[in-house]
Design a protein around this motif. Structure first.
Motif, PDB file in Angstrom:
ATOM      1  N   LYS A 176      -3.832  -6.124  -0.948  1.00 42.19           N
ATOM      2  CA  LYS A 176      -3.133  -5.143  -0.107  1.00 42.19           C
ATOM      3  C   LYS A 176      -3.934  -4.864   1.168  1.00 42.19           C
ATOM      4  CE  LYS A 176      -0.904  -2.018  -2.317  1.00 42.19           C
ATOM      5  NZ  LYS A 176      -0.523  -0.842  -3.116  1.00 42.19           N
ATOM      6  N   ASN A 177      -5.248  -4.760   1.043  1.00 45.87           N
ATOM      7  CA  ASN A 177      -6.089  -4.544   2.220  1.00 45.87           C
ATOM      8  C   ASN A 177      -6.008  -5.723   3.186  1.00 45.87           C
ATOM      9  OD1 ASN A 177      -6.919  -2.041   1.307  1.00 45.87           O
ATOM     10  ND2 ASN A 177      -8.750  -2.844   0.314  1.00 45.87           N
ATOM     11  N   ALA A 178      -5.983  -6.938   2.667  1.00 45.52           N
ATOM     12  CA  ALA A 178      -5.856  -8.121   3.518  1.00 45.52           C
ATOM     13  C   ALA A 178      -4.516  -8.104   4.253  1.00 45.52           C
ATOM     14  CB  ALA A 178      -6.004  -9.394   2.683  1.00 45.52           C
ATOM     15  N   GLN A 179      -3.452  -7.758   3.529  1.00 51.32           N
ATOM     16  CA  GLN A 179      -2.131  -7.705   4.145  1.00 51.32           C
ATOM     17  C   GLN A 179      -2.070  -6.679   5.267  1.00 51.32           C
ATOM     18  OE1 GLN A 179       0.218  -6.953   0.629  1.00 51.32           O
ATOM     19  NE2 GLN A 179       0.505  -9.139   0.206  1.00 51.32           N
ATOM     20  N   SER A 180      -2.857  -5.612   5.148  1.00 47.28           N
ATOM     21  CA  SER A 180      -2.831  -4.567   6.176  1.00 47.28           C
ATOM     22  C   SER A 180      -3.392  -5.040   7.513  1.00 47.28           C
ATOM     23  CB  SER A 180      -3.591  -3.323   5.698  1.00 47.28           C
ATOM     24  OG  SER A 180      -4.992  -3.541   5.745  1.00 47.28           O
ATOM     25  N   VAL A 181      -4.098  -6.169   7.507  1.00 45.16           N
ATOM     26  CA  VAL A 181      -4.611  -6.745   8.759  1.00 45.16           C
ATOM     27  C   VAL A 181      -4.034  -8.148   8.977  1.00 45.16           C
ATOM     28  CG1 VAL A 181      -6.708  -5.346   8.866  1.00 45.16           C
ATOM     29  CG2 VAL A 181      -6.742  -7.525   7.624  1.00 45.16           C
TER      30      VAL A 181
END
Length: 171
Positions: free
Chosen positions: A80-85
């Protein structure tokens, strides 16, 4: 000097060939589970294959940790953190948890172990859609931090990690 350099280069090339042959042989004869567990054991990790998705394994793990009276301090969803960037990553979560009654005695034996506490458990999906749960082997922490005189505490940590991990990956 040239002879030594040529000999060193020849040795390096032959070593690479031997490693490549070994890896190819391991891939052909070992199961992915055995290979992954062997590689992770060398890294000081205990690794178990899960019968569930990353999300479900992490949910079960959190539930088990809390049922044993330990506190979950963080649950990090790296995908999810990767998707946020705008980056992609296979499902990957880390659960951080602990119990001061268990961790404090270890820190009293060797304070540097605090860098590895809270306990962390990684749940991730590999390229073949297999889900793995991994955590630091307490024996690795004993060696890394030169812990002496805390075998009971390390054994208790090992039993607790094994219990919650095994329950999280079980059917």
């Amino acid at each position: 000097m040239k002879i030594v350099s040529i000999a060193a280069l020849a040795l390096a090339v032959s070593s690479c060939a031997s490693v490549d042959t070994f890896l190819n042989k391991a891939d052909a004869t070992d199961s992915p589970t055995a290979t992954t567990q062997s590689i992770n054991a060398d890294k000081g990790l205990v690794t178990l294959q899960s019968n569930h998705s990353v999300q479900d394994t992490a949910d079960k793990l959190v539930s088990m940790i809390e049922s044993k009276g330990m506190k979950v301090f963080a649950r990090i969803d790296h995908q999810k953190n990767a998707q946020s960037v705008d980056l992609s990553l296979r499902p990957t979560q880390v659960v951080m948890f602990g119990n001061p009654k268990a961790g404090t005695p270890l820190m009293n034996c060797e304070q540097t172990v605090a860098i590895d506490l809270l306990q962390k458990i990684l749940i991730s999906e590999d390229a073949n859609k297999n889900v793995w749960l991994s955590y630091n082997n307490p024996d690795y922490l004993k060696t890394r931090h030169h812990i002496k005189g805390c075998d009971t505490e390390l054994d208790n940590a090992s039993k607790a990690l094994n219990a919650v991990s095994t329950a999280a990956v079980a059917k």
